[in-house]
Design an enzyme around this catalytic site. Structure first.
Site, PDB file in Angstrom:
ATOM      1  N   ASP A   1      94.735 -24.430 -44.314  1.00 17.89           N
ATOM      2  CA  ASP A   1      94.490 -23.191 -43.566  1.00 17.89           C
ATOM      3  C   ASP A   1      94.608 -22.031 -44.558  1.00 17.89           C
ATOM      4  O   ASP A   1      95.706 -21.573 -44.869  1.00 17.89           O
ATOM      5  CB  ASP A   1      95.497 -23.047 -42.420  1.00 17.89           C
ATOM      6  CG  ASP A   1      95.274 -21.761 -41.610  1.00 17.89           C
ATOM      7  OD1 ASP A   1      94.522 -20.876 -42.076  1.00 17.89           O
ATOM      8  OD2 ASP A   1      95.860 -21.648 -40.512  1.00 17.89           O
TER       9      ASP A   1
ATOM     10  N   LYS B   1      89.584 -14.234 -41.244  1.00 18.10           N
ATOM     11  CA  LYS B   1      90.065 -12.911 -41.679  1.00 18.10           C
ATOM     12  C   LYS B   1      89.092 -12.196 -42.628  1.00 18.10           C
ATOM     13  O   LYS B   1      88.113 -11.641 -42.159  1.00 18.10           O
ATOM     14  CB  LYS B   1      91.469 -13.026 -42.242  1.00 18.10           C
ATOM     15  CG  LYS B   1      92.476 -13.389 -41.138  1.00 18.10           C
ATOM     16  CD  LYS B   1      93.911 -12.993 -41.405  1.00 18.10           C
ATOM     17  CE  LYS B   1      94.709 -13.067 -40.111  1.00 18.10           C
ATOM     18  NZ  LYS B   1      95.703 -14.117 -40.064  1.00 18.10           N
TER      19      LYS B   1
ATOM     20  N   PHE C   1     102.116 -21.016 -39.055  1.00 20.78           N
ATOM     21  CA  PHE C   1     101.353 -20.139 -38.160  1.00 20.78           C
ATOM     22  C   PHE C   1      99.875 -20.470 -38.308  1.00 20.78           C
ATOM     23  O   PHE C   1      99.292 -20.307 -39.381  1.00 20.78           O
ATOM     24  CB  PHE C   1     101.569 -18.652 -38.445  1.00 20.78           C
ATOM     25  CG  PHE C   1     100.822 -17.798 -37.439  1.00 20.78           C
ATOM     26  CD1 PHE C   1     101.385 -17.491 -36.210  1.00 20.78           C
ATOM     27  CD2 PHE C   1      99.531 -17.355 -37.701  1.00 20.78           C
ATOM     28  CE1 PHE C   1     100.684 -16.753 -35.259  1.00 20.78           C
ATOM     29  CE2 PHE C   1      98.820 -16.613 -36.754  1.00 20.78           C
ATOM     30  CZ  PHE C   1      99.400 -16.309 -35.539  1.00 20.78           C
TER      31      PHE C   1
HETATM   32  C1  LIG Z   1      95.802 -15.021 -38.829  1.00 20.17           C
HETATM   33  C2  LIG Z   1      95.935 -16.471 -39.044  1.00 20.17           C
HETATM   34  C3  LIG Z   1      95.390 -17.392 -38.150  1.00 20.17           C
HETATM   35  C4  LIG Z   1      94.748 -16.990 -36.828  1.00 20.17           C
HETATM   36  O1  LIG Z   1      93.640 -16.156 -36.990  1.00 20.17           O
HETATM   37  P1  LIG Z   1      93.117 -15.311 -35.715  1.00 20.17           P
HETATM   38  O2  LIG Z   1      91.849 -14.687 -36.229  1.00 20.17           O
HETATM   39  O3  LIG Z   1      94.180 -14.303 -35.400  1.00 20.17           O
HETATM   40  O4  LIG Z   1      92.904 -16.271 -34.613  1.00 20.17           O
HETATM   41  C5  LIG Z   1      95.486 -18.741 -38.443  1.00 20.17           C
HETATM   42  N1  LIG Z   1      96.086 -19.160 -39.570  1.00 20.17           N
HETATM   43  C6  LIG Z   1      96.632 -18.300 -40.463  1.00 20.17           C
HETATM   44  C7  LIG Z   1      97.264 -18.832 -41.703  1.00 20.17           C
HETATM   45  C8  LIG Z   1      96.576 -16.934 -40.221  1.00 20.17           C
HETATM   46  O5  LIG Z   1      97.153 -16.085 -41.080  1.00 20.17           O
END
Ligand SMILES: *Cc1c(COP(=O)(O)O)cnc(C)c1O
Length: 406
Positions: free
Chosen positions: A233, A262, A148
């Site tokens: 990520d 985040k 994700f």
């Molecule tokens: C939440 C998340 C995203 C996307 O972040 P948004 O601010 O919702 O665009 C990307 N990678 C990971 C691992 C995430 O948990």
């Protein structure tokens, strides 16, 4: 203007409004929140809940942390948005702090996580063409199954989740999928055209999937050998969530590109960034990439305060200590419904056995007992409270969780 609601308003009115006027792209728990303080949130009917989702780890510092709110408030009284057409006096100090905390030379500020992932993809592709020498238009980035990374069309194009892609094509080419946690499969997928490897050190939305020990270190080493950019990520796993500042630290892995978001916004304002050293970051020249809001003074002030709170309040250490204890306690619950408890620090997944149905009714039962958690990937209850949580609050939560899992 909607008048402020009275005590007579019910949850139903807000649910009706949300469904009448809002797109139907989420299925939230039926709770309407109106206030948050630290680890606690309050609904419109006066009930109080322990927030064990923490906005998918965007609220690691707790709701409305006074220091972050104060940084936002005082910045709002001075200057909020300039665009990058001009300099502002907050972006430099913020990026310096972000580079200090992460150990990278340079940062490119964006807003949401998906934008920072896109930034990393563009950076690594351009590096592949201009520095590594991959023929134009042929670059490949290796991604993992069950990943994700956000919701843009490019990103969902390499999702293995059918629903995330269904109806949204055609998609951006140039991504190769390998099974998560399998370093041999990764090695086999490397070619002369591979420019990057995009990976979550623990898959959050995928169900709190922890890869085998050594996976990150081995894939990292293979990237170094084959001149491939290792892109971590850490949007969800970073900034203390897993008991290290970054989850890659568990295996002493330093990525080539670090992606954060985040909790960088301290639960107040969207702030994200892609970080790298000169060789990669210097592929960007004026006009190559940008964002109207990225690096704005309000976001920068919030981001700097968000980082300071994590460091000064030792939230990384808290996450490690409380997380290890809490996970042991969860594992000791004798439940006919639990298949596995897994995670690191305060990023914990409890997988419910298929024979006991999905995780959703368990989350609803927790809600009735004053705990907000959300199922992920049908079978997993994710427990990821703000890192500021007190042990006594976790002890209380354990009592309720025990009852629900019995
Ligand atoms: C939440 C998340 C995203 C996307 O972040 P948004 O601010 O919702 O665009 C990307 N990678 C990971 C691992 C995430 O948990």
């Amino acid at each position: 203007m909607t008048p402020p609601h009275s005590a007579h308003d019910t949850t139903d009115r807000f649910l009706d409004e949300a469904s009448r006027f809002g797109a139907n792209n989420y299925k939230p728990l039926p709770v309407v929140l109106e206030r948050g303080d630290g680890v606690w949130v309050h609904d419109v009917e006066g009930r109080k809940y322990l927030d064990m989702l923490a906005a998918y780890s965007a609220v690691n510092q707790g709701h409305r942390h006074p220091r972050i709110i104060e940084a936002a408030r005082s910045q709002m009284e001075r200057l909020t948005l300039t665009s990058r057409a001009f300099h502002n006096d907050r972006m430099g100090p913020f990026l310096r702090r972000l580079c200090e905390v992460t150990g990278f030379e340079k940062a490119l500020p964006m807003n949401t996580g998906a934008e920072a992932v896109e930034t990393a993809i563009k950076m690594v592709r351009k590096w592949g063409y201009r520095v590594k020498g991959v023929p134009e238009g042929r670059a490949e980035i290796i991604v993992c199954s069950n990943n994700f990374h956000g919701r843009t069309t490019t990103i969902v194009g390499f999702s293995s989740e059918a629903q995330y892609r269904d109806g949204f094509g055609p998609f951006t080419p140039g991504f190769v999928e390998v099974p998560y946690g399998d370093a041999d499969a990764f090695e086999s997928a490397l070619t002369d055209r591979t420019v990057g490897f995009l990976v979550e050190p623990i898959q959050g939305e995928g169900g709190v999937i922890v890869p085998p020990e050594g996976y990150l270190a081995r894939t990292r080493a293979l990237c170094a050998e084959r001149d491939v950019a290792f892109m971590a990520d850490e949007i969800q796993t970073g900034l203390g969530r897993t008991g290290r500042m970054f989850c890659c630290d568990w295996e002493d892995v330093r990525p080539d590109v670090l992606i954060v978001g985040k909790a960088l916004g301290g639960g107040v304002y969207p702030v994200s960034a892609a970080l790298a050293d000169g060789e990669l970051m210097d592929v960007f020249h004026p006009g190559d990439h940008g964002s109207t809001f990225g690096g704005n003074p309000l976001g920068a002030a919030v981001g700097e305060a968000a980082l300071d709170v994590i460091v000064d309040e030792r939230l990384v250490e808290r996450s490690a200590e409380l997380g290890a204890w809490f996970m042991d306690e969860l594992r000791s619950i004798r439940s006919p419904h639990v298949k596995e408890v897994r995670g690191k620090g305060l990023m914990i997944g409890v997988e419910i056995l298929a024979s006991s149905g999905t995780a959703r009714p368990f989350c609803e039962a927790l809600q009735d007992r004053g705990i907000l958690a959300k199922e992920t990937h049908h079978q997993v209850i994710r427990f990821a409270p703000p890192l500021t949580i007190a042990r006594s609050d976790l002890e209380w939560a354990l009592g309720e969780i025990r009852e629900v899992l019995r």
